[in-house]
Design a protein around this motif. Structure first.
Motif, PDB file in Angstrom:
ATOM      1  N   LEU A  96     -28.012 -70.381  72.644  1.00 28.64           N
ATOM      2  CA  LEU A  96     -27.275 -69.520  73.566  1.00 28.64           C
ATOM      3  C   LEU A  96     -27.746 -68.087  73.385  1.00 28.64           C
ATOM      4  O   LEU A  96     -27.691 -67.537  72.280  1.00 28.64           O
ATOM      5  N   GLY A 154     -20.947 -69.429  80.071  1.00 27.22           N
ATOM      6  CA  GLY A 154     -22.010 -69.807  79.144  1.00 27.22           C
ATOM      7  C   GLY A 154     -21.471 -70.503  77.910  1.00 27.22           C
ATOM      8  O   GLY A 154     -22.060 -71.482  77.429  1.00 27.22           O
ATOM      9  N   VAL A 172     -29.534 -73.327  81.493  1.00 22.12           N
ATOM     10  CA  VAL A 172     -28.340 -72.956  82.254  1.00 22.12           C
ATOM     11  C   VAL A 172     -28.308 -71.439  82.342  1.00 22.12           C
ATOM     12  O   VAL A 172     -28.306 -70.752  81.312  1.00 22.12           O
ATOM     13  N   VAL A 204     -29.062 -71.703  77.082  1.00 22.85           N
ATOM     14  CA  VAL A 204     -27.976 -71.164  77.897  1.00 22.85           C
ATOM     15  C   VAL A 204     -28.122 -69.654  77.875  1.00 22.85           C
ATOM     16  O   VAL A 204     -28.077 -69.037  76.802  1.00 22.85           O
TER      17      VAL A 204
END
Length: 440
Positions: free
Chosen positions: A30, A14, A261, A7
């Motif tokens: 992330l 997020g 993502v 992410v």
């Protein structure tokens, strides 16, 4: 086999994507270029003071935000003050509209009947508008500006000045002359037109990082994921069915991800998508600034309610749509007021000192309290690209990029709402589900 998902971006979108992915068993990494999660809704350190970089109101209708807060272990009524839908001005400066805790739509009817500061013509205009909007299912055949919509349904000057204009500017961060009527109707559908609990206003008691992003990060790590703060992703590289990330021009050795993502602002997203997908609407946005002015007074100074609406009168140098008493939300913040100036491009032009002085003078005049002229200190925070300008018929990109295992997330993606915490959260959840479905 556990899916590895990157992410990119640690704002609310997020964080939402990361939590949704982690809750399904995905191994989430992330990446966030800043040192703090939250993006444009986070706490910042200014001269040793911890201040939010903006002030937000959530609605009871924000189902995804509330669901994910519960997922990461937060009780909404402990971290936010829940108030009935209301529009209250300092005494003698506008209207006083508060909905009682009755079933919808009786709460709206009773609130309208009891409202002060509006005459019979204003109340009839509001009732007529609400009834017509319900009959239309809050949907326009063709989008137009909010001003055009209000003219079409004969809304009075006073009602427009005291209710419609401040609601539009606050919700869409775009003046009604150039704001989307359709998006505005979606906001009204979930406030004026919603069931009573959905129309409740939720004001954070804690700072914005503690409201969700901090707990989202802990949730991701607690489910086997990794946070990489201060990590700037420059490029995506496709290798067979996997993705590699380049950080400052260098590939991350040994790391391959099943899916990605992209939860960054539109310009950054377009750069990351270069060579993979071309999405013209990512470059179609104009932006509006949002400014929050913090004014610290002596301990014990308080307003009568947690927040008030203000009459925004730029011609007289009176800026701001709402003022919040942070001390009523958190006793440790006693005497701290926060004034929000949405669509603030003109307001910030003379400089921060000038704006802070004019806001203090505005508060002193509105509340008839001379002591408000003289705060102990003031700080102004401006997000120059606070939100996209929410214009009529604006094309917004879908979450699905058309490439398997690659999705977009952000408050700018296609959604009923303008740029809000809920639209960011919804987009993050939707993006997570897209990349999960790609390999199911």
């Amino acid at each position: 086999m556990m899916r590895k998902v990157a992410v990119i971006g640690g704002g609310w979108a997020g964080c939402a994507a990361g939590v949704e992915l982690a809750s399904t068993g995905a191994a989430v990494t992330l990446f966030e270029s800043a040192r703090t999660l939250g993006g444009r809704a986070r706490v910042v350190d200014i001269d040793g003071r911890q201040l939010d970089n903006g002030q937000h109101i959530l609605l009871g209708a924000y189902s995804e935000s509330l669901r994910l807060m519960e997922t990461v272990g937060l009780a909404a009524d402990e971290v936010m003050l829940r108030l009935p839908l209301q529009m209250r001005y300092p005494a003698g400066t506008g209207m006083d509209f508060v909905t009682p805790r009755l079933p919808a739509p009786l709460h709206m009817l009773a609130g309208l009947l009891r409202a002060s500061g509006l005459d019979r013509t204003d109340k009839l205009a509001l009732a007529r508008f609400s009834t017509t909007a319900r009959w239309m299912d809050w949907t326009l055949y063709q989008d137009c500006s909010v001003s055009e919509l209000l003219d079409r349904y004969d809304q009075t000057e006073r009602l427009t000045r005291l209710m419609w204009r401040p609601l539009c500017v606050a919700a869409l961060n775009t003046p009604p002359e150039r704001a989307s009527a359709q998006v505005f109707l979606h906001v009204l559908r979930d406030s004026l037109g919603a069931r009573r609990a959905a129309s409740d206003m939720l004001i954070p008691r804690v700072d914005l990082t503690a409201l969700f992003p901090q707990h989202a990060g802990a949730f991701i790590e607690g489910h086997g994921g990794t946070l990489r703060l201060g990590a700037q992703v420059r490029r995506l590289v496709r290798e067979d069915a996997y993705w590699r990330l380049e950080m400052n021009g260098a590939p991350q050795a040994g790391e391959r991800f099943d899916a990605v993502v992209i939860a960054t602002p539109p310009g950054n997203a377009a750069s990351l998508l270069e060579g993979h997908a071309e999405i013209p609407s990512l470059s179609a946005f104009d932006y509006e600034p949002i400014t929050t002015c913090y004014l610290q007074y002596e301990q014990g100074l308080a307003l009568d309610h947690a927040f008030f609406a203000l009459v925004d009168n730029p011609e007289h140098g009176e800026w701001g749509q709402f003022v919040f008493d942070r001390g009523r939300l958190d006793p440790a913040r006693s005497g701290l007021l926060a004034v929000v100036v949405s669509a603030s491009r003109e307001a910030i032009t003379p400089g921060h000192d000038t704006l802070a002085a004019s806001l203090a003078a505005h508060l002193a005049k509105a509340f008839r309290r001379p002591e408000l002229m003289h705060p102990l200190w003031s700080k102004i925070i401006t997000e120059k690209r606070g939100t996209f300008s929410c214009r009529p018929s604006l094309s917004r990109p879908a979450n699905d990029t058309g490439i398997s295992g690659l999705a977009l997330a952000g408050d700018y993606t296609a959604c009923d709402y303008p740029a809000t915490l809920e639209s960011a959260t919804r987009s993050g959840v939707q993006a997570a589900r897209i990349v999960l479905d790609a390999r199911s």
